[in-house]
Design a protein around this motif. Structure first.
Motif, PDB file in Angstrom:
ATOM      1  N   PHE A  86      -2.866  -4.741  -0.647  1.00  0.00           N
ATOM      2  CA  PHE A  86      -3.871  -5.344  -1.515  1.00  0.00           C
ATOM      3  C   PHE A  86      -3.760  -4.785  -2.941  1.00  0.00           C
ATOM      4  CE2 PHE A  86      -8.032  -5.251  -3.541  1.00  0.00           C
ATOM      5  CZ  PHE A  86      -8.428  -6.571  -3.439  1.00  0.00           C
ATOM      6  N   LEU A  87      -3.620  -3.462  -3.056  1.00  0.00           N
ATOM      7  CA  LEU A  87      -3.527  -2.847  -4.389  1.00  0.00           C
ATOM      8  C   LEU A  87      -2.296  -3.340  -5.142  1.00  0.00           C
ATOM      9  CD1 LEU A  87      -4.516   0.818  -3.426  1.00  0.00           C
ATOM     10  CD2 LEU A  87      -5.928  -0.839  -4.619  1.00  0.00           C
ATOM     11  N   LEU A  88      -1.179  -3.518  -4.414  1.00  0.00           N
ATOM     12  CA  LEU A  88       0.048  -3.989  -5.062  1.00  0.00           C
ATOM     13  C   LEU A  88      -0.048  -5.474  -5.419  1.00  0.00           C
ATOM     14  CD1 LEU A  88       2.673  -2.136  -2.827  1.00  0.00           C
ATOM     15  CD2 LEU A  88       2.057  -1.586  -5.174  1.00  0.00           C
ATOM     16  N   GLU A  89      -0.625  -6.289  -4.529  1.00  0.00           N
ATOM     17  CA  GLU A  89      -0.721  -7.736  -4.798  1.00  0.00           C
ATOM     18  C   GLU A  89      -1.641  -8.040  -5.979  1.00  0.00           C
ATOM     19  OE1 GLU A  89      -1.996  -9.466  -1.184  1.00  0.00           O
ATOM     20  OE2 GLU A  89      -0.108  -9.108  -0.112  1.00  0.00           O
ATOM     21  N   LYS A  90      -2.723  -7.279  -6.100  1.00  0.00           N
ATOM     22  CA  LYS A  90      -3.684  -7.500  -7.177  1.00  0.00           C
ATOM     23  C   LYS A  90      -3.295  -6.777  -8.471  1.00  0.00           C
ATOM     24  CE  LYS A  90      -6.426  -9.954  -4.617  1.00  0.00           C
ATOM     25  NZ  LYS A  90      -6.624 -11.395  -4.860  1.00  0.00           N
ATOM     26  N   VAL A  93      -2.154  -1.211  -9.055  1.00  0.00           N
ATOM     27  CA  VAL A  93      -1.265  -0.058  -9.191  1.00  0.00           C
ATOM     28  C   VAL A  93       0.145  -0.582  -9.413  1.00  0.00           C
ATOM     29  CG1 VAL A  93      -2.652   1.513  -7.785  1.00  0.00           C
ATOM     30  CG2 VAL A  93      -0.972   0.051  -6.684  1.00  0.00           C
ATOM     31  N   LEU A  94       1.029   0.321  -9.856  1.00  0.00           N
ATOM     32  CA  LEU A  94       2.400  -0.095 -10.139  1.00  0.00           C
ATOM     33  C   LEU A  94       3.298  -0.022  -8.918  1.00  0.00           C
ATOM     34  CD1 LEU A  94       3.105   1.464 -13.651  1.00  0.00           C
ATOM     35  CD2 LEU A  94       2.804  -0.939 -13.082  1.00  0.00           C
ATOM     36  N   ASN A  95       3.093   0.977  -8.063  1.00  0.00           N
ATOM     37  CA  ASN A  95       4.012   1.172  -6.940  1.00  0.00           C
ATOM     38  C   ASN A  95       3.261   1.768  -5.758  1.00  0.00           C
ATOM     39  OD1 ASN A  95       3.742   3.971  -7.566  1.00  0.00           O
ATOM     40  ND2 ASN A  95       5.302   3.705  -9.161  1.00  0.00           N
ATOM     41  N   ARG A  96       4.000   1.973  -4.680  1.00  0.00           N
ATOM     42  CA  ARG A  96       3.396   2.469  -3.444  1.00  0.00           C
ATOM     43  C   ARG A  96       2.857   3.889  -3.617  1.00  0.00           C
ATOM     44  NH1 ARG A  96       3.205   1.906   2.017  1.00  0.00           N
ATOM     45  NH2 ARG A  96       3.347   3.817   3.243  1.00  0.00           N
ATOM     46  N   GLU A  97       3.554   4.732  -4.393  1.00  0.00           N
ATOM     47  CA  GLU A  97       3.084   6.102  -4.586  1.00  0.00           C
ATOM     48  C   GLU A  97       1.695   6.124  -5.216  1.00  0.00           C
ATOM     49  OE1 GLU A  97       5.908   8.309  -6.803  1.00  0.00           O
ATOM     50  OE2 GLU A  97       7.518   8.084  -5.348  1.00  0.00           O
ATOM     51  N   ASP A  98       1.482   5.282  -6.236  1.00  0.00           N
ATOM     52  CA  ASP A  98       0.171   5.220  -6.871  1.00  0.00           C
ATOM     53  C   ASP A  98      -0.873   4.662  -5.902  1.00  0.00           C
ATOM     54  OD1 ASP A  98       1.428   6.162  -9.064  1.00  0.00           O
ATOM     55  OD2 ASP A  98       1.445   4.293 -10.182  1.00  0.00           O
ATOM     56  N   ALA A  99      -0.474   3.720  -5.052  1.00  0.00           N
ATOM     57  CA  ALA A  99      -1.413   3.169  -4.068  1.00  0.00           C
ATOM     58  C   ALA A  99      -1.825   4.228  -3.048  1.00  0.00           C
ATOM     59  CB  ALA A  99      -0.774   1.971  -3.362  1.00  0.00           C
ATOM     60  N   LEU A 100      -0.865   5.061  -2.628  1.00  0.00           N
ATOM     61  CA  LEU A 100      -1.197   6.165  -1.720  1.00  0.00           C
ATOM     62  C   LEU A 100      -2.162   7.138  -2.381  1.00  0.00           C
ATOM     63  CD1 LEU A 100       2.313   6.882  -0.145  1.00  0.00           C
ATOM     64  CD2 LEU A 100       0.306   6.030   1.055  1.00  0.00           C
ATOM     65  N   LEU A 101      -1.975   7.359  -3.673  1.00  0.00           N
ATOM     66  CA  LEU A 101      -2.860   8.260  -4.401  1.00  0.00           C
ATOM     67  C   LEU A 101      -4.281   7.691  -4.451  1.00  0.00           C
ATOM     68  CD1 LEU A 101      -3.293  10.762  -6.127  1.00  0.00           C
ATOM     69  CD2 LEU A 101      -2.591   9.453  -8.111  1.00  0.00           C
ATOM     70  N   VAL A 102      -4.398   6.379  -4.657  1.00  0.00           N
ATOM     71  CA  VAL A 102      -5.717   5.747  -4.668  1.00  0.00           C
ATOM     72  C   VAL A 102      -6.393   5.911  -3.306  1.00  0.00           C
ATOM     73  CG1 VAL A 102      -6.909   3.526  -4.810  1.00  0.00           C
ATOM     74  CG2 VAL A 102      -5.169   4.105  -6.479  1.00  0.00           C
ATOM     75  N   GLY A 123      -1.245   5.236   4.626  1.00  0.00           N
ATOM     76  CA  GLY A 123      -0.817   3.897   4.225  1.00  0.00           C
ATOM     77  C   GLY A 123      -0.023   3.172   5.292  1.00  0.00           C
ATOM     78  N   LYS A 124      -0.322   3.430   6.565  1.00  0.00           N
ATOM     79  CA  LYS A 124       0.428   2.811   7.657  1.00  0.00           C
ATOM     80  C   LYS A 124      -0.502   1.966   8.524  1.00  0.00           C
ATOM     81  CE  LYS A 124       3.766   6.629   7.909  1.00  0.00           C
ATOM     82  NZ  LYS A 124       4.377   7.645   8.784  1.00  0.00           N
ATOM     83  N   LYS A 125       0.108   1.281   9.522  1.00  0.00           N
ATOM     84  CA  LYS A 125      -0.681   0.484  10.446  1.00  0.00           C
ATOM     85  C   LYS A 125      -1.507   1.362  11.378  1.00  0.00           C
ATOM     86  CE  LYS A 125       2.338  -3.605  10.740  1.00  0.00           C
ATOM     87  NZ  LYS A 125       3.141  -4.432  11.661  1.00  0.00           N
TER      88      LYS A 125
END
Length: 429
Positions: A86-90, A93-102, A123-125
């Motif tokens: 969701f964070l990447l689609e919207k 954030v720029l990348n997965r690392e930033d999304a993990l930080l959020v 950040g996993k299932k």
């Protein structure tokens, strides 16, 4: 990344943040006068991201199916992978690392709560989460769920009553009764012996006295059955209780101890296994299963720590602080703490007004963190006063409004930092 953390170029900065700095080119580093915004960085602002996540129409879509965990039922859940996507689609954030930080920041500020074994955001299932205050986010034993169950029960009964009755089968034809046989000749009764004299009945003890001697210990909690509480009402364990309840639980075995025994044991164990010389102590999470095992062990009043990994012990200590029913600083002092967060005198004065047991715990843990923040230790752990204060702030201060708590994260960290630096001025009594 956050206004409360050390500068990225500081030796006390988070190692992950330092790696983040090295991998990206920031125009302001080489040219401070540059007015254009960086093209390879994006500001991460939790207060701006959170409303986008919670938007009922365009926000993160949660699962409606029921999930079960430890006997409790949860709805409106989502996985760590769903949050990352969701964070990447919207484009938040720029990348997965930033999304993990959020995700890690949302967990740290208790905006999301775990629904499963994973207590850390990966950040996993496999890691399942829920927004704070969502339906089913509170265990069954809490008043909220108990009240909702009471409301649902009559509805379920009414639905059962409304169902049409099943068609009854016609009765079978009854067979004609058989001819009764003539009765047998009765034998004359035998001579009855004289009844023996009844023995005097023993005096029965009242049930209340018997119940007062019972003591039942179950996994994860202690249940006491006494004359004053003959219904066997469960009392919480050392976790998920108030400080007064924790002290009452240990008063029989440790009557002279003035602080919770779990606090003393975990701090001593952390020193013994080399926690003061472990990189990222209190920042790097421990093994989820081992932390849960320690939690269950302490709830059963088994105070021997066999864990050898410092991160497991540190994780259990953080979990105990955050699971306390009330924060160390009572909520009525929250606004005063935020206003006094820039001066140590005001912070110490507030601590003088809190209950005695809270003040003793604050003095003990701040003295422990001050030892951990000595320069020789920080050179190895990279956990200075500022980082330690941010980690322990949720155990000291809590606000009912999540948005206010997010905005005040910096001030909460400053308040705890002043207490650690000036712990010697905190009175014991």
């Amino acid at each position: 990344l956050t206004t409360a953390s050390s500068p990225l170029t500081s030796p006390y900065a988070d190692p992950a943040a330092q790696r983040w700095l090295k991998e990206r080119v920031h125009p302001y580093i080489d040219n401070p006068v540059l007015a254009t915004a960086p093209t390879t960085t994006k500001k991460i602002s939790i207060p701006l991201i959170l409303p986008r996540l919670l938007d009922p129409e365009t926000g993160l879509q949660t699962e409606k199916k029921m999930r079960k965990f430890k006997g409790d039922k949860y709805t409106d859940c989502f996985t760590g992978k769903q949050l990352i996507n969701f964070l990447l689609e919207k484009n938040l954030v720029l990348n997965r690392e930033d999304a993990l930080l959020v995700g890690a920041l949302l967990l740290q500020q208790q905006e999301i709560v775990p629904v499963g074994k994973d207590m850390d955001f990966k950040g996993k299932k496999t890691d399942v989460w829920q927004f704070k205050g969502a339906a089913g986010a509170v265990p069954k034993d809490s008043p909220k769920i108990r009240d909702s169950n009471k409301i649902r029960e009559p509805k379920q009964k009414a639905e059962k009553e409304q169902k049409p009755p099943k068609e009854q089968k016609p009765p079978k034809e009854q067979k004609p009764p058989k001819e009764a046989k003539p009765p047998k000749e009765q034998k004359p009764p035998k001579e009855q012996k004289a009844p023996k004299e009844p023995k005097p009945a023993k005096e029965q003890k009242p049930k209340e006295l018997k119940q007062s001697k019972k003591k039942l210990v179950k996994s994860g909690s202690t249940t006491l059955v006494s004359s004053a509480n003959s219904n066997g009402v469960k009392k919480a364990g050392i976790f998920d209780s108030t400080l007064d309840e924790v002290m009452a639980m240990q008063s029989a075995e440790h009557p002279t101890l003035q602080i919770p025994i779990i606090l003393q044991i975990l701090c001593d164990a952390l020193v013994e296994v080399g926690g003061f010389k472990t990189e990222g102590i209190f920042r790097i999470p421990g093994n989820t299963e081992e932390v849960q095992r320690l939690r269950d062990q302490f709830n059963e009043k088994q105070y021997v720590v066999e864990a050898k990994d410092p991160h497991d012990i540190a994780g259990c200590l953080k979990l105990w602080f955050r699971s306390l029913h009330d924060p160390l600083i009572p909520t009525e002092f929250y606004d005063a703490c935020i206003k006094s967060s820039n001066e140590s005198v005001g912070c110490i004065e507030i601590v003088r007004q809190i209950p005695v047991i809270n003040r003793r715990v604050v003095k003990y843990i701040t003295a422990f963190l001050q030892r951990l923040a000595e320069p020789d230790n920080v050179a190895v752990t990279f956990m200075g006063l500022e980082n330690l204060a941010m980690v322990f702030a949720p155990g000291f201060l809590r606000c009912k409004d999540p948005m206010t708590m997010m905005l005040n994260a910096t001030y909460e960290g400053n308040f705890v930092q002043h207490l650690i630096a000036c712990h010697e001025q905190i009175p014991n009594e």
